[in-house]
Design an enzyme around this catalytic site. Structure first.
Site, PDB file in Angstrom:
ATOM      1  N   HIS A 166      -7.086  -1.032   2.861  1.00  0.00           N
ATOM      2  CA  HIS A 166      -6.348  -1.224   1.618  1.00  0.00           C
ATOM      3  C   HIS A 166      -6.577  -0.024   0.696  1.00  0.00           C
ATOM      4  O   HIS A 166      -7.576   0.685   0.814  1.00  0.00           O
ATOM      5  CB  HIS A 166      -6.781  -2.536   0.972  1.00  0.00           C
ATOM      6  N   HIS A 168       0.827  -1.207   0.000  1.00  0.00           N
ATOM      7  CA  HIS A 168       0.000   0.000   0.000  1.00  0.00           C
ATOM      8  C   HIS A 168       0.866   1.263   0.000  1.00  0.00           C
ATOM      9  O   HIS A 168       0.625   2.192   0.771  1.00  0.00           O
ATOM     10  CB  HIS A 168      -0.944  -0.010   1.203  1.00  0.00           C
TER      11      HIS A 168
END
Length: 609
Positions: A585, A541
């Site tokens: 996410h 990420h």
């Protein structure tokens, strides 16, 4: 394909490739991908760099205006059938064909148990970008993430202002969630479902969360705290990449041109006016220049966007001077690198054959037939990820807590797929001592994932050569608070593992210690802190390297309309603009950013017409 390790791993890869060829007719399925442009125009209204999640959305939305000529440039190739098998994610990360294969520099407090002290940082080099490599998990983040962005001087970025953009993309296909029209919608490009298959262990994890006192939640609604099966970007049992979702339906628009296998090497900026003129790129070993009459949009991601800005003369003055790059604008490009990391290797052994083991699946006629005929069964599990939980480790039972840890439940262990040791670059001595002894046992893993890291890194140029990979400094776990939060996450997961639901399968923590940490004593806080530093698991990420903020913020690169400070006709639109990484996410928030940005661009240019 690249190198994969021992013969048994190569055999598994061949089985998987054969599986893809049988199950998905590549020619039929992918003829809907936008074709490559045969005749490149000398000028376009908008040039978009990068066909990842943001770039696909931008190309789709801007080309809705028939009078605007849009060029989308992608360094990678087209998708194919193998990419869409949900369980195939780990295989895709082992090939140079669609992966930039970045590795950060060795560091003092992270990735110490990886080969050469370097974690793997997969980044998509393909139509759809990293949405082709990730685990298809759909999360929006917490409302307080976005409210903090707005409060830091970015008007228009509160959660309530962004919710319509989350909903705009969404095609919610989970029946019980469709009814929540405040937070969900149908009819968008992005299909959201529960995976059609989950193990009994995943069911036990969710039940165990409830037995431990946590809520069962829709983490994409009012409060994200609680346990749930994952909501996934899957359509009909196959991966739904950003390219499939946003570009395939518009492939025939005459005003949208696409170049694949094309590397942008420089954004052309007028030295006097500081206005963008176009881009320079290399294609088939030839160098080209194309003009942008309105804007260049940089959507190359948190590594490549800052890299290209700096190569083009926009970045830290001292750094560019050192490399001999003429400075056009002094900005803190490449700083503020953030990532979600997890403590890897937290493994629980079970007493039943209920986990996901790759060899068992690939040699099961039922598993193969279920997917071939119906797109269901264990091959439909997104990279083995089945369930998820968000908890505030300091206020764990507050339904409106602000989670600092995510639990990502995996229905197997590292040895469940022999390729994991290569995917994650786990050092051989560590792997053989700790995980090889349980290769024949059923087990599951939970990754306690750090949601709001205090430790930040940096992207720098290795040289002025655009073909050179950038220097990447992760700086994981340099702030002790990050380590402490991960350790608290381990303790809460241990409580969940002790619940009746999980003890039905005899869940027992795998207790062979990491050799470099055993002197602390297994299961002490210091031991788990040490394991976090050795098996540091990136969750891919990367964000924050072109930070959004007002010009008065000395750490910002773009303003609230995502325009680069001091440069006309250039915006950055991807996860790199996040001031702080969101609680969850990043794929879905990146798509939201692009949805909002496309409206900002339309507003700006329609107003001038």
């Amino acid at each position: 394909m690249g190198q994969y390790g021992p013969n048994e791993s190569q055999e598994q890869l061949r089985l998987f490739e054969g599986l893809g060829a049988v199950f998905l007719d590549g020619e039929r399925f992918y003829r809907s991908e936008p074709p490559e442009t045969r005749r490149i125009l000398s000028a376009y209204d908008f040039i978009i760099i990068g066909a990842g999640s943001a770039g696909c959305v931008m190309a789709s939305r801007l080309s809705e205006i028939p009078d605007w000529k849009v060029l989308l440039i992608e360094a990678g190739r087209n998708e194919n059938y193998l990419f869409d098998i949900p369980l195939a994610t780990s295989f895709l990360q082992l090939t140079d064909a669609i992966n930039w294969n970045y590795t950060p520099e060795p560091q003092a407090n992270g990735c110490l148990g990886m080969k050469g002290g370097r974690c793997a940082w997969p980044r998509g080099k393909v139509m759809g970008g990293s949405s082709v490599l990730h685990s298809m998990i759909h999360t929006r983040g917490d409302r307080r993430d976005y409210d903090a962005w707005a409060n830091a001087g970015n008007p228009g970025w509160t959660y309530q202002e962004l919710l319509p953009y989350f909903k705009k993309s969404e095609d919610m296909q989970i029946p019980e969630l469709q009814r929540d029209t405040k937070y969900h919608s149908v009819g968008g490009y992005f299909t959201i479902t529960y995976p059609v298959y989950h193990t009994k262990l995943a069911e036990a994890f969710v039940r165990g969360g409830k037995q431990a006192g946590f809520n069962i939640s829709d983490y994409n609604a009012e409060s994200i705290s609680g346990f749930s099966y994952i909501q996934a970007t899957i359509r009909n049992g196959t991966r739904l990449s950003a390219s499939r979702a946003f570009l395939h339906p518009v492939r025939n628009r005459p005003n949208l041109h696409v170049l694949k296998n094309t590397l942008v090497t420089k954004i052309i900026i007028d030295e006097e006016t500081k206005k963008v003129r176009g881009v320079e790129f290399v294609r088939n070993s030839q160098r080209f220049r194309v003009k942008a009459t309105r804007e260049v949009i940089l959507s190359a991601g948190a590594v490549n966007s800052p890299q290209l800005l700096m190569l083009s003369g926009v970045g830290p003055q001292d750094h560019l001077k050192e490399l001999g790059i003429p400075l056009l604008k002094d900005l803190p490009v490449g700083y503020n690198l953030q990532d979600h990391i997890a403590l890897g290797g937290l493994t629980f052994l079970v007493n039943s054959t209920v986990s996901i083991k790759m060899e068992r699946i690939l040699r099961s006629a039922k598993a193969l037939n279920d997917y071939a005929l119906y797109k269901r069964g264990p091959l439909a599990v997104p990279s083995g990820s089945e369930a998820i939980a968000f908890i505030d480790t300091k206020r764990p039972f507050d339904p409106d807590g602000y989670p600092d840890i995510e639990f990502l439940f995996i229905g197997g262990s590292y040895p469940s797929n022999p390729l994991h040791r290569y995917i994650f670059r786990i050092e051989d001595t560590l792997y053989n001592k700790v995980f090889l002894p349980i290769q024949n046992q059923d087990a599951f893993m939970v990754f306690p994932m750090l949601m709001r890291p205090k430790s930040t890194g940096r992207v720098m140029l290795r040289s002025a050569n655009p073909m050179a990979k950038p220097l990447l400094f992760a700086n994981y776990l340099t702030v002790q608070e990050d380590v402490d939060t991960l350790v608290r996450g381990v303790r809460w997961m241990q409580r969940v593992a002790e619940t009746p639901a999980m003890q039905k399968y005899g869940a027992k923590i795998h207790s062979i210690p990491i050799p470099q940490c055993e002197h602390f004593g297994f299961d002490t806080d210091n031991y788990w802190g040490c394991q976090a530093k050795h098996l540091t698991q990136t969750i891919y990420h990367l964000s924050g390297t072109c930070k959004m903020g007002p010009e008065s913020d000395p750490r910002s690169v773009v303003d609230a309309r995502l325009k680069v400070h001091g440069i006309k006709g250039l915006r950055v639109i991807d996860a790199s603009i996040m001031p702080d990484v969101v609680t969850g996410h990043t794929n879905t928030p990146t798509i939201m950013i692009a949805e909002k940005a496309s409206d900002l661009i339309k507003q700006d240019w329609m107003r001038l017409q």
